[in-house]
Design a protein around this motif. Structure first.
Motif, mmCIF file in Angstrom:
data_model
loop_
_atom_site.group_PDB
_atom_site.id
_atom_site.type_symbol
_atom_site.label_atom_id
_atom_site.label_comp_id
_atom_site.label_asym_id
_atom_site.label_seq_id
_atom_site.Cartn_x
_atom_site.Cartn_y
_atom_site.Cartn_z
ATOM 1 N N THR A 1 0.813 -1.218 0.000
ATOM 2 C CA THR A 1 0.000 0.000 0.000
ATOM 3 C C THR A 1 0.849 1.271 0.000
ATOM 4 O OG1 THR A 1 -0.232 -0.198 2.414
ATOM 5 C CG2 THR A 1 -2.016 -1.078 1.045
ATOM 6 N N ARG A 2 2.197 1.130 -0.131
ATOM 7 C CA ARG A 2 3.057 2.299 -0.334
ATOM 8 C C ARG A 2 3.060 2.723 -1.795
ATOM 9 N NH1 ARG A 2 2.071 3.997 3.657
ATOM 10 N NH2 ARG A 2 0.763 2.174 3.815
ATOM 11 N N LEU A 3 2.497 1.906 -2.672
ATOM 12 C CA LEU A 3 2.546 2.152 -4.109
ATOM 13 C C LEU A 3 1.920 3.501 -4.463
ATOM 14 C CD1 LEU A 3 3.117 0.967 -6.983
ATOM 15 C CD2 LEU A 3 0.763 0.107 -6.938
ATOM 16 N N GLY A 4 2.676 4.301 -5.216
ATOM 17 C CA GLY A 4 2.177 5.591 -5.672
ATOM 18 C C GLY A 4 2.052 5.630 -7.180
ATOM 19 N N PHE A 5 1.678 6.783 -7.704
ATOM 20 C CA PHE A 5 1.492 6.943 -9.145
ATOM 21 C C PHE A 5 2.839 6.854 -9.876
ATOM 22 C CE2 PHE A 5 -2.217 9.206 -7.378
ATOM 23 C CZ PHE A 5 -3.213 8.491 -8.014
ATOM 24 N N GLY A 6 2.821 6.206 -11.041
ATOM 25 C CA GLY A 6 4.014 6.122 -11.871
ATOM 26 C C GLY A 6 5.073 5.189 -11.340
ATOM 27 N N SER A 7 4.713 4.318 -10.417
ATOM 28 C CA SER A 7 5.702 3.435 -9.797
ATOM 29 C C SER A 7 5.509 1.983 -10.223
ATOM 30 C CB SER A 7 5.621 3.532 -8.264
ATOM 31 O OG SER A 7 6.063 4.783 -7.819
#
Length: 323
Positions: free
Chosen positions: A239-245
């Motif tokens: 749930t650390r996933l951000g945009f463009g990653s």
């Protein structure tokens, strides 16, 4: 053989490749001048022709061969739609004149899955290249400006040790756990650039606990040794996933060092995330080991021993192949 390919390219220096072929193939191989003659059962001869054809195809592209490459070509399943030449000529990075590339079909599937999915799990035993290839893809993405930074992390729980009982400062305690990630980076980047990128924050190497409460945008994020994450830690990381990653999670579910009663997040996550389209699970096996050939044999021997000791066959974990 074609005049553009010297026979030494096929038989290898001091006939090294020829000896590998004689050990791996069920047909006799005779070299006469610029010709190779095969003798044996028809199916074995056809397999030998396939192997030699793939070797020639690779040599025509300008890629070199090693004895390990020849052995892997001989072991690849000729019924697969992906040919060995397509696997062994797929370069990820080139550094100091050495190409970093997948060396088995499962490794190619893993690398392709990273290109095609946002989250990829690479699960397999030691030596299968799951972490090394993930770091190579991260460096490739950074150099191509697809991401702004690389974040490499792993849980600091291994072999029964706890940080509080280790000597030294916090940095000195943590460093041994992160050393394999540093080693991979030094294989792929100039030595002077690694400290500079670390100081600038372009590359971050930190224990998993440091990820809590963050959102990682425009980053290539790798969680290594994920079998040693708890269920809660795995959820926290994902749930650390951000945009463009892009996220890659690697681990070996047969080597869990968690305290008794703590469930491994890596063991449970396939059932939890089953059916999510942008998530891929890639399984690597002892046949994908690309270290010294004894590493694969040792891992297989331990699997057989565990199966005998437990009174059943070695477990097979079902994983979805990437679409």
């Amino acid at each position: 053989m074609p005049h553009s390919i010297p026979m030494v390219g096929v038989v290898g220096p001091n006939d090294e490749f020829l000896r590998v072929l004689e050990n791996e193939l069920g047909s006799e191989i005779h070299v006469r001048g610029n010709e190779i003659l095969l003798d044996g059962p028809p199916d074995e001869v056809l397999h030998a022709v396939d192997v030699l054809t793939e070797m020639v195809t690779i040599l025509r592209t300008g890629h070199g061969l090693t004895a390990g490459d020849v052995e892997r070509i001989a072991h690849m399943d000729s019924s697969e739609p992906v040919r060995p030449a397509a696997v062994l000529t797929q370069s990820i990075l080139s550094h100091r004149g050495r190409a970093i590339r997948p060396k088995t079909l499962n490794q190619k599937r893993y690398v392709d899955a990273i290109d095609q999915h946002t989250i990829v799990f690479g699960i397999g035993p030691a030596g299968t290249g799951k972490t090394y290839l993930a770091v190579a893809k991260a460096v490739q993405a950074l150099q191509a400006k697809k991401v702004n930074r690389i974040v490499l992390t792993r849980p600091a729980i291994e072999a029964g040790e706890r940080l509080g009982f280790l000597p030294g400062t916090l940095s000195e305690k943590i460093d041994p756990y992160l050393r394999p990630l540093y080693d991979a980076l030094h294989d792929m980047l100039d030595p002077d650039s690694v400290p500079r990128l670390l100081t600038a924050g372009t590359i971050e190497i930190a224990p998993l606990a440091y990820m809590r409460g963050r959102t990682l945008n425009d980053a290539f994020i790798i969680l290594d040794e994920a079998q040693n994450t708890s269920m809660e830690q795995m959820k926290m990381f994902l749930t650390r996933l951000g945009f463009g990653s892009t996220m890659v999670v690697t681990g070996d579910i047969t080597q869990v060092d968690l305290p008794g009663g703590v469930r491994s997040g890596l063991r449970e996550v396939p059932a939890i995330l089953d059916g999510l389209d942008d998530v891929a699970f890639c399984t690597l096996t002892n046949r994908d080991v690309v270290r010294h050939r004894l590493v694969g044999q040792i891992a297989a021997a331990y699997d057989r021993y565990e199966a005998r000791r437990d009174g059943h066959e070695a477990p097979v974990t079902a994983m979805r192949r990437p679409r």
